[in-house]
Write an enzyme that holds these catalytic residues in place. Structure first.
Site, PDB file in Angstrom:
ATOM      1  N   ARG A  33       0.851  -1.202   0.000  1.00  0.00           N
ATOM      2  CA  ARG A  33       0.000   0.000   0.000  1.00  0.00           C
ATOM      3  C   ARG A  33       0.883   1.247   0.000  1.00  0.00           C
ATOM      4  O   ARG A  33       1.304   1.736   1.044  1.00  0.00           O
ATOM      5  CB  ARG A  33      -0.915  -0.032   1.232  1.00  0.00           C
ATOM      6  N   HIS A 116     -14.677   0.294  -4.972  1.00  0.00           N
ATOM      7  CA  HIS A 116     -14.875   0.273  -3.514  1.00  0.00           C
ATOM      8  C   HIS A 116     -16.117   1.037  -3.146  1.00  0.00           C
ATOM      9  O   HIS A 116     -16.370   2.099  -3.708  1.00  0.00           O
ATOM     10  CB  HIS A 116     -13.679   0.911  -2.793  1.00  0.00           C
ATOM     11  N   LYS A 141     -11.855  -6.224  -9.166  1.00  0.00           N
ATOM     12  CA  LYS A 141     -12.068  -6.349  -7.717  1.00  0.00           C
ATOM     13  C   LYS A 141     -13.263  -5.490  -7.317  1.00  0.00           C
ATOM     14  O   LYS A 141     -13.298  -4.298  -7.621  1.00  0.00           O
ATOM     15  CB  LYS A 141     -10.811  -5.894  -6.963  1.00  0.00           C
ATOM     16  N   LYS A 288     -32.561 -17.993  19.158  1.00  0.00           N
ATOM     17  CA  LYS A 288     -32.960 -19.373  19.462  1.00  0.00           C
ATOM     18  C   LYS A 288     -34.470 -19.607  19.360  1.00  0.00           C
ATOM     19  O   LYS A 288     -34.895 -20.676  18.964  1.00  0.00           O
ATOM     20  CB  LYS A 288     -32.492 -19.748  20.872  1.00  0.00           C
ATOM     21  N   ASN A 309     -30.963 -24.691  19.279  1.00  0.00           N
ATOM     22  CA  ASN A 309     -29.595 -24.169  19.162  1.00  0.00           C
ATOM     23  C   ASN A 309     -28.840 -24.822  18.003  1.00  0.00           C
ATOM     24  O   ASN A 309     -27.664 -24.528  17.793  1.00  0.00           O
ATOM     25  CB  ASN A 309     -28.815 -24.365  20.470  1.00  0.00           C
ATOM     26  N   ASP A 324     -28.728 -28.010  23.785  1.00  0.00           N
ATOM     27  CA  ASP A 324     -28.471 -27.402  25.106  1.00  0.00           C
ATOM     28  C   ASP A 324     -29.114 -28.272  26.186  1.00  0.00           C
ATOM     29  O   ASP A 324     -28.519 -28.529  27.238  1.00  0.00           O
ATOM     30  CB  ASP A 324     -29.132 -26.015  25.193  1.00  0.00           C
ATOM     31  N   GLY A 356     -32.345 -17.850  29.491  1.00  0.00           N
ATOM     32  CA  GLY A 356     -32.307 -18.875  28.447  1.00  0.00           C
ATOM     33  C   GLY A 356     -31.868 -20.237  28.970  1.00  0.00           C
ATOM     34  O   GLY A 356     -32.512 -21.263  28.708  1.00  0.00           O
ATOM     35  N   ALA A 357     -30.767 -20.263  29.733  1.00  0.00           N
ATOM     36  CA  ALA A 357     -30.250 -21.542  30.240  1.00  0.00           C
ATOM     37  C   ALA A 357     -31.205 -22.133  31.281  1.00  0.00           C
ATOM     38  O   ALA A 357     -31.437 -23.352  31.317  1.00  0.00           O
ATOM     39  CB  ALA A 357     -28.868 -21.330  30.850  1.00  0.00           C
ATOM     40  N   ASN A 376     -35.388 -17.027  41.083  1.00  0.00           N
ATOM     41  CA  ASN A 376     -34.818 -16.016  40.180  1.00  0.00           C
ATOM     42  C   ASN A 376     -34.857 -14.643  40.824  1.00  0.00           C
ATOM     43  O   ASN A 376     -35.707 -14.357  41.657  1.00  0.00           O
ATOM     44  CB  ASN A 376     -35.609 -15.992  38.865  1.00  0.00           C
ATOM     45  N   MET A 415     -19.687 -15.439  36.522  1.00  0.00           N
ATOM     46  CA  MET A 415     -19.046 -15.465  35.191  1.00  0.00           C
ATOM     47  C   MET A 415     -17.980 -14.363  35.108  1.00  0.00           C
ATOM     48  O   MET A 415     -18.157 -13.292  35.705  1.00  0.00           O
ATOM     49  CB  MET A 415     -20.134 -15.228  34.140  1.00  0.00           C
ATOM     50  N   TYR A 440     -19.374 -21.373  32.343  1.00  0.00           N
ATOM     51  CA  TYR A 440     -18.176 -22.142  31.957  1.00  0.00           C
ATOM     52  C   TYR A 440     -16.933 -21.266  31.834  1.00  0.00           C
ATOM     53  O   TYR A 440     -15.848 -21.762  31.529  1.00  0.00           O
ATOM     54  CB  TYR A 440     -18.414 -22.926  30.651  1.00  0.00           C
ATOM     55  N   GLN A 468     -22.882 -30.024  24.376  1.00  0.00           N
ATOM     56  CA  GLN A 468     -23.800 -29.502  23.345  1.00  0.00           C
ATOM     57  C   GLN A 468     -23.077 -29.371  22.003  1.00  0.00           C
ATOM     58  O   GLN A 468     -23.656 -29.580  20.949  1.00  0.00           O
ATOM     59  CB  GLN A 468     -24.508 -28.211  23.788  1.00  0.00           C
TER      60      GLN A 468
HETATM   61  P1  NAP Z   1     -29.866 -14.832  30.263  1.00  0.00           P
HETATM   62  O1  NAP Z   1     -30.951 -15.389  29.416  1.00  0.00           O
HETATM   63  O2  NAP Z   1     -29.455 -13.427  30.067  1.00  0.00           O
HETATM   64  O3  NAP Z   1     -30.308 -15.012  31.805  1.00  0.00           O
HETATM   65  C1  NAP Z   1     -29.524 -14.512  32.863  1.00  0.00           C
HETATM   66  C2  NAP Z   1     -30.030 -15.060  34.185  1.00  0.00           C
HETATM   67  O4  NAP Z   1     -29.108 -14.639  35.201  1.00  0.00           O
HETATM   68  C3  NAP Z   1     -31.399 -14.522  34.588  1.00  0.00           C
HETATM   69  O5  NAP Z   1     -32.064 -15.469  35.365  1.00  0.00           O
HETATM   70  C4  NAP Z   1     -31.000 -13.286  35.436  1.00  0.00           C
HETATM   71  O6  NAP Z   1     -31.993 -12.918  36.361  1.00  0.00           O
HETATM   72  C5  NAP Z   1     -29.808 -13.849  36.180  1.00  0.00           C
HETATM   73  N1  NAP Z   1     -28.919 -12.813  36.671  1.00  0.00           N
HETATM   74  C6  NAP Z   1     -28.125 -12.007  35.938  1.00  0.00           C
HETATM   75  N2  NAP Z   1     -27.411 -11.195  36.756  1.00  0.00           N
HETATM   76  C7  NAP Z   1     -27.766 -11.523  38.029  1.00  0.00           C
HETATM   77  C8  NAP Z   1     -27.366 -11.053  39.303  1.00  0.00           C
HETATM   78  N3  NAP Z   1     -26.460 -10.086  39.428  1.00  0.00           N
HETATM   79  N4  NAP Z   1     -27.909 -11.629  40.392  1.00  0.00           N
HETATM   80  C9  NAP Z   1     -28.830 -12.612  40.269  1.00  0.00           C
HETATM   81  N5  NAP Z   1     -29.249 -13.090  39.091  1.00  0.00           N
HETATM   82  C10 NAP Z   1     -28.729 -12.552  37.979  1.00  0.00           C
HETATM   83  O7  NAP Z   1     -28.532 -15.685  30.124  1.00  0.00           O
HETATM   84  P2  NAP Z   1     -28.417 -17.263  29.812  1.00  0.00           P
HETATM   85  O8  NAP Z   1     -28.306 -17.481  28.355  1.00  0.00           O
HETATM   86  O9  NAP Z   1     -29.466 -17.988  30.551  1.00  0.00           O
HETATM   87  O10 NAP Z   1     -26.961 -17.579  30.424  1.00  0.00           O
HETATM   88  C11 NAP Z   1     -26.749 -17.593  31.818  1.00  0.00           C
HETATM   89  C12 NAP Z   1     -25.382 -18.203  32.100  1.00  0.00           C
HETATM   90  O11 NAP Z   1     -25.364 -19.564  31.666  1.00  0.00           O
HETATM   91  C13 NAP Z   1     -24.239 -17.514  31.349  1.00  0.00           C
HETATM   92  O12 NAP Z   1     -23.099 -17.487  32.165  1.00  0.00           O
HETATM   93  C14 NAP Z   1     -23.994 -18.446  30.158  1.00  0.00           C
HETATM   94  O13 NAP Z   1     -22.663 -18.374  29.681  1.00  0.00           O
HETATM   95  C15 NAP Z   1     -24.273 -19.793  30.788  1.00  0.00           C
HETATM   96  N6  NAP Z   1     -24.683 -20.818  29.801  1.00  0.00           N
HETATM   97  C16 NAP Z   1     -23.909 -21.930  29.742  1.00  0.00           C
HETATM   98  C17 NAP Z   1     -24.248 -22.935  28.850  1.00  0.00           C
HETATM   99  C18 NAP Z   1     -23.382 -24.147  28.766  1.00  0.00           C
HETATM  100  O14 NAP Z   1     -23.403 -24.827  27.741  1.00  0.00           O
HETATM  101  N7  NAP Z   1     -22.623 -24.418  29.808  1.00  0.00           N
HETATM  102  C19 NAP Z   1     -25.377 -22.821  28.038  1.00  0.00           C
HETATM  103  C20 NAP Z   1     -26.162 -21.664  28.144  1.00  0.00           C
HETATM  104  C21 NAP Z   1     -25.801 -20.661  29.048  1.00  0.00           C
HETATM  105  P3  NAP Z   1     -33.145 -11.858  35.939  1.00  0.00           P
HETATM  106  O15 NAP Z   1     -34.221 -12.654  35.268  1.00  0.00           O
HETATM  107  O16 NAP Z   1     -33.569 -11.291  37.242  1.00  0.00           O
HETATM  108  O17 NAP Z   1     -32.501 -10.849  35.044  1.00  0.00           O
END
Ligand code: NAP
Length: 497
Positions: A33, A116, A141, A288, A309, A324, A356-357, A376, A415, A440, A468
């Site tokens: 360049r 470009h 290009k 999802k 997923n 999952d 979600g989890a 929760n 986390m 994790y 998963q």
């Molecule tokens: P998400 O949908 O955003 O849900 C978050 C959850 O955590 C909700 O229940 C939330 O409560 C709660 N939370 C967040 N901050 C908090 C705090 N300070 N005190 C108390 N509760 C709190 O996230 P997600 O997808 O479920 O993921 C959650 C965790 O699971 C992440 O660390 C993710 O990496 C892990 N995960 C792991 C796998 C695996 O394969 N091992 C798969 C999926 C997820 P509220 O409803 O009150 O906001």
């Protein structure tokens, strides 16, 4: 076979040559360049001469005007391109809009005429291609900004329809949404693809390092029969799935590549990437749930959770899975075996989290757990999930009264970077329940560390995550996944960043 070209944006000849010589032989071409080299015409010409005389591979000499490149505007910009051709540079790149000021016949070398667009990807790519080819260029290009991943699909289709035309075509989308066009150039017949020498030296938005192109995506092994897989998410750049699945494909000899795909609109994305021949996808946040409606068939777990997923595309049919849930239950079963629990029906399970989890596990456990308590932070969410899955809801401050056999954390508490946090008070571990954590990163959370110290059986989010991914691999390939390798790759990624 498509060539790999590394763009060098160093400001002097020595640095350009040092960078060039640091590149492996699999990098076929270096792009110089000139617009990044400051100085008067004569000074730049001398530096160009030094580069051309000492180059160790073919070079493309480019000298962008200021409005295209980010460097300084060289004096006698186009004369320097003629000089480069006279000095033996294998290719010279000239912008379409500069053509009226320079005849390609004056350049005794291979010419690239480039278009470009840093704003978007115009609809009429054919018109742009025709404008460029009228110039008698050897290579055309087209580099445009992808504002959506469907722009990449359109660009790849365009490349597919002009694979070996004269002139040859380099069709690239810039930006994160354009990454697929860079990696998949060999599958669709692109003349070359660009990469950067180092992470921080990208010459264009979305350009990745040569090392990633060669080692992670195995650019040199991609051909027209390579199967496309990827993770569809937004954001996607943090995903560790490309490392894990590409390593698994490489180990098992699959002719397949796995890409990070930044997706905003899942419906247009899926139609466009299925058209390109994509075989399988990992689906993650926030798509999802939405993806469920786009499937021809879904498995029992996806049905139960209303979320998937994994997508497998066979003979045009879209099959959706939720690995999952099956993975979480598999990891939990391993812990139960270790603790000597024979039936979940005999257990009181405390599930913390209703995101979600949490939803995935609640759906997976709804039929089998003796008693399911969902706690929760936002109690309303726990109540809703409990209602759907036949569990009992509580707030985080009410958990201590339950004395569960199994505690599963599915909140993000603990986390990285907040690794010092734990979702439960340690006295809840005194009766030694089985403890599973979804988190994790880090591999051993504070919750798991405390549980291990209290001699509880523990199940890590790492084990769940790997399961998963290995199940996805099995669904896509029908082969046994290299589980140990996949775990090693994830462990390295988590511990070394
Ligand atoms: P998400 O949908 O955003 O849900 C978050 C959850 O955590 C909700 O229940 C939330 O409560 C709660 N939370 C967040 N901050 C908090 C705090 N300070 N005190 C108390 N509760 C709190 O996230 P997600 O997808 O479920 O993921 C959650 C965790 O699971 C992440 O660390 C993710 O990496 C892990 N995960 C792991 C796998 C695996 O394969 N091992 C798969 C999926 C997820 P509220 O409803 O009150 O906001």
């Amino acid at each position: 076979m498509s060539k790999l070209c590394v763009s060098i944006t160093e400001p002097d000849a020595t640095a350009v040559l040092d960078t060039m010589k640091s590149l492996p032989k699999e990098v076929d071409i270096a792009e110089i360049r000139l617009d990044c080299i400051p100085g008067e015409y004569r000074q730049i010409k001398e530096k160009l001469r030094a580069i051309c005389e000492n180059r160790d591979r073919p070079v493309i000499v480019t000298n962008r005007p200021v409005k295209i490149g980010e460097g300084c505007c060289n004096p006698k910009r186009l004369i320097l391109l003629k000089d480069a051709a006279m000095m033996g540079a294998e290719y010279v790149d000239i912008e379409l809009e500069s053509l009226p000021r320079l005849s390609l016949a004056e350049l005794p070398t291979q010419t690239i005429v480039s278009y470009h667009n840093y704003e978007n990807t115009p609809q009429d790519l054919e018109r742009i291609y025709r404008q460029c080819r009228y110039s008698d260029a050897d290579i055309v290009k087209i580099a445009t900004m992808a504002t959506d991943i469907s722009d990449s699909a359109r660009m790849l289709e365009f490349q597919r329809t002009h694979p070996h035309d004269a002139p040859a075509l380099i069709a690239i989308c810039m930006g994160e949404e354009g990454l697929a066009t860079r990696i998949l150039a060999p599958k669709f017949g692109g003349y070359l693809s660009f990469a950067s020498p180092y992470d921080e030296k990208a010459a264009a938005p979305g350009q990745i390092q040569w090392r990633e192109m060669l080692e992670l995506y195995r650019f040199k092994s991609i051909n027209k029969n390579t199967d496309i897989y990827g993770v569809a998410a937004d954001p996607v750049s943090h995903s560790m799935s490309p490392e894990i699945h590409n390593a698994a494909f490489a180990r098992t000899g699959e002719n397949a590549v796995y890409l990070p795909l930044k997706v905003k609109d899942p419906a247009t994305f899926l139609d466009a990437f299925q058209q390109l021949g994509t075989k399988g996808l990992s689906i993650t946040i926030p798509h999802k749930e939405a993806m469920i409606t786009m499937m021809d068939e879904i498995d029992e777990f996806a049905e139960r959770a209303g979320a998937l997923n994994t997508v497998n595309i066979i003979n045009g049919r879209r099959l959706g899975y939720n690995t999952d849930i099956s993975a979480a239950l598999g990891a939990l079963q391993k812990g139960m075996d270790k603790k000597g629990i024979s039936k979940l029906a005999d257990c009181k399970v405390l599930l913390i989290g209703a995101g979600g989890a949490g939803r995935a596990l609640a759906c997976g456990l709804s039929d089998s757990a003796g008693k399911l308590i969902i706690a929760n932070r936002t109690r309303k969410r726990a109540e809703k999930l409990a209602e759907e899955t036949g569990g009992q809801a509580c707030g985080l401050d009410e958990m201590e009264g339950y004395r569960p056999d199994i505690i599963i954390n599915t909140t993000s508490v603990g986390m990285a970077p907040n690794t010092n946090l734990t979702p439960i008070p340690e006295n809840m571990l005194e009766h030694r329940p089985l403890v599973m954590d979804a988190v994790y990163n880090p591999i051993e959370t504070r919750l798991l560390r405390s549980a291990r110290k209290m001699r509880c059986v523990t199940v890590s989010g790492f084990d769940w995550f790997i399961r998963q991914a290995t199940e996805q691999f099995r669904i896509w390939t029908g082969k046994e996944p290299p589980q140990k390798l996949m775990a090693e790759v994830l462990r390295t990624k988590l511990t070394q960043g």
